[in-house]
Design a protein around this motif. Structure first.
Motif, short mmCIF file in Angstrom:
data_model
loop_
_atom_site.label_atom_id
_atom_site.label_comp_id
_atom_site.label_asym_id
_atom_site.label_seq_id
_atom_site.Cartn_x
_atom_site.Cartn_y
_atom_site.Cartn_z
N UNK A 299 -10.24 45.60 15.44
CA UNK A 299 -8.95 44.95 15.64
C UNK A 299 -7.91 45.46 14.65
N UNK A 300 -6.68 45.34 15.05
CA UNK A 300 -5.55 45.57 14.14
C UNK A 300 -4.41 44.69 14.62
N UNK A 301 -3.79 44.00 13.68
CA UNK A 301 -2.68 43.12 14.03
C UNK A 301 -1.37 43.79 13.69
N UNK A 302 -0.46 43.78 14.65
CA UNK A 302 0.86 44.36 14.45
C UNK A 302 1.92 43.34 14.85
N UNK A 303 3.16 43.61 14.49
CA UNK A 303 4.26 42.73 14.87
C UNK A 303 5.16 43.45 15.86
N UNK A 304 5.40 42.80 17.00
CA UNK A 304 6.30 43.34 18.04
C UNK A 304 7.27 42.24 18.41
N UNK A 305 8.56 42.50 18.35
CA UNK A 305 9.56 41.48 18.69
C UNK A 305 9.26 40.15 17.98
N UNK A 306 8.94 40.23 16.71
CA UNK A 306 8.62 39.06 15.87
C UNK A 306 7.39 38.30 16.31
N UNK A 307 6.60 38.85 17.21
CA UNK A 307 5.33 38.21 17.59
C UNK A 307 4.19 38.95 16.90
N UNK A 308 3.21 38.15 16.42
CA UNK A 308 2.01 38.73 15.83
C UNK A 308 1.02 39.00 16.96
N UNK A 309 0.68 40.26 17.13
CA UNK A 309 -0.20 40.66 18.22
C UNK A 309 -1.46 41.30 17.64
N UNK A 310 -2.59 40.68 17.98
CA UNK A 310 -3.85 41.27 17.55
C UNK A 310 -4.39 42.15 18.68
N UNK A 311 -4.45 43.44 18.40
CA UNK A 311 -5.06 44.37 19.36
C UNK A 311 -6.56 44.34 19.12
N UNK A 312 -7.29 43.97 20.15
CA UNK A 312 -8.76 43.91 20.07
C UNK A 312 -9.25 45.07 20.95
N UNK A 313 -9.67 46.13 20.30
CA UNK A 313 -9.90 47.38 21.04
C UNK A 313 -11.40 47.65 21.14
N UNK A 314 -11.86 47.71 22.38
CA UNK A 314 -13.30 47.81 22.66
C UNK A 314 -13.73 49.26 22.81
N UNK A 315 -14.91 49.53 22.24
CA UNK A 315 -15.47 50.88 22.28
C UNK A 315 -16.77 50.85 23.10
N UNK A 316 -16.99 51.92 23.85
CA UNK A 316 -18.18 51.96 24.73
C UNK A 316 -19.48 52.17 23.96
N UNK A 317 -19.38 52.61 22.70
CA UNK A 317 -20.58 52.80 21.87
C UNK A 317 -21.66 53.63 22.56
#
Ligand code: GDP
Ligand code: MG
Length: 175
Positions: free
Chosen positions: A49-67
């Motif tokens: 995961x990585x959390x970023x701010x877009x248009x003053x919203x906190x957005x947590x990107x939860x990025x899945x890997x196929x492993x």
């Protein structure tokens, strides 16, 4: 225990594409600004995961890997469940990985939500001298299929941030 991070949205993103195109390395570059010289060490990680701010919203990107499951065509529909975005990766030096993109789109259409936002990503742009897929061909294909497109290098880091942020912005535009 660590305190739960407060965010406005969690965006699930799946990373797909043939084996060895650099999916795990792209994820490591975006979430930790790392490139793993021993990439075996990352096998088994479900998502990062990585959390970023877009248009003053906190957005947590939860990025899945196929492993590694892509080798056995064993990706289950659970992997795609709830995904708002997909990063569909090929290797610009491996023609076959680009030729297989259509199959991955079929897999997405069969398993993911219709509204999923898809970024076609040509990885390993640092290996320009070994290029086997012209950017213009990928642009044309992406336009036909209604996908966003970018090239990047997990190795040098070039455009990785830009491509993921673009995907997150596009998802933010549809939710
Ligand atoms: P995956 O199977 O799609 O997860 O691929 P990996 O992330 O494990 O990467 C496969 C191989 O390609 C590894 O040897 C990586 O070090 C290498 N690799 C990944 N991304 C890049 C890149 O942007 N440039 C170069 N030159 N090598 C890369
Ligand atoms: Mg991997």
């Amino acid at each position: 225990p660590e305190e739960e991070e407060v965010v406005d949205y969690v965006f699930k993103i799946v990373v797909i594409g043939d084996s060895a195109v650099g999916k795990t390395q792209l994820l490591g570059r975006f979430t930790k600004d790392e490139f793993y010289f021993d990439s075996k060490s990352t096998i088994g990680v479900e998502f990062q995961t990585r959390t970023i701010t877009l248009n003053r919203k906190r957005i947590k990107a939860q990025i899945w890997d196929t492993a590694g499951q892509e080798r056995y065509r064993a990706i289950t529909s659970a992997y795609y469940r709830g995904a708002l975005g997909a990063m569909l990766v090929y290797d610009i030096t491996k023609r076959q990985s680009f030729d297989h993109v259509a199959r991955w789109i079929d897999e997405l259409r069969a398993n993911a939500d219709n509204s999923i936002v898809v970024m076609l990503m040509g990885n390993k742009s640092d290996l320009a001298e070994k290029r086997a897929v012209a950017a213009a061909d990928a642009v044309e294909f992406a336009e036909e299929q209604g996908l966003f497109f970018s090239e990047a290098s997990a190795f040098s880091g070039e455009n990785v941030e830009g491509a993921f942020l673009r995907l997150l912005e596009e998802i933010h535009g549809v939710v």
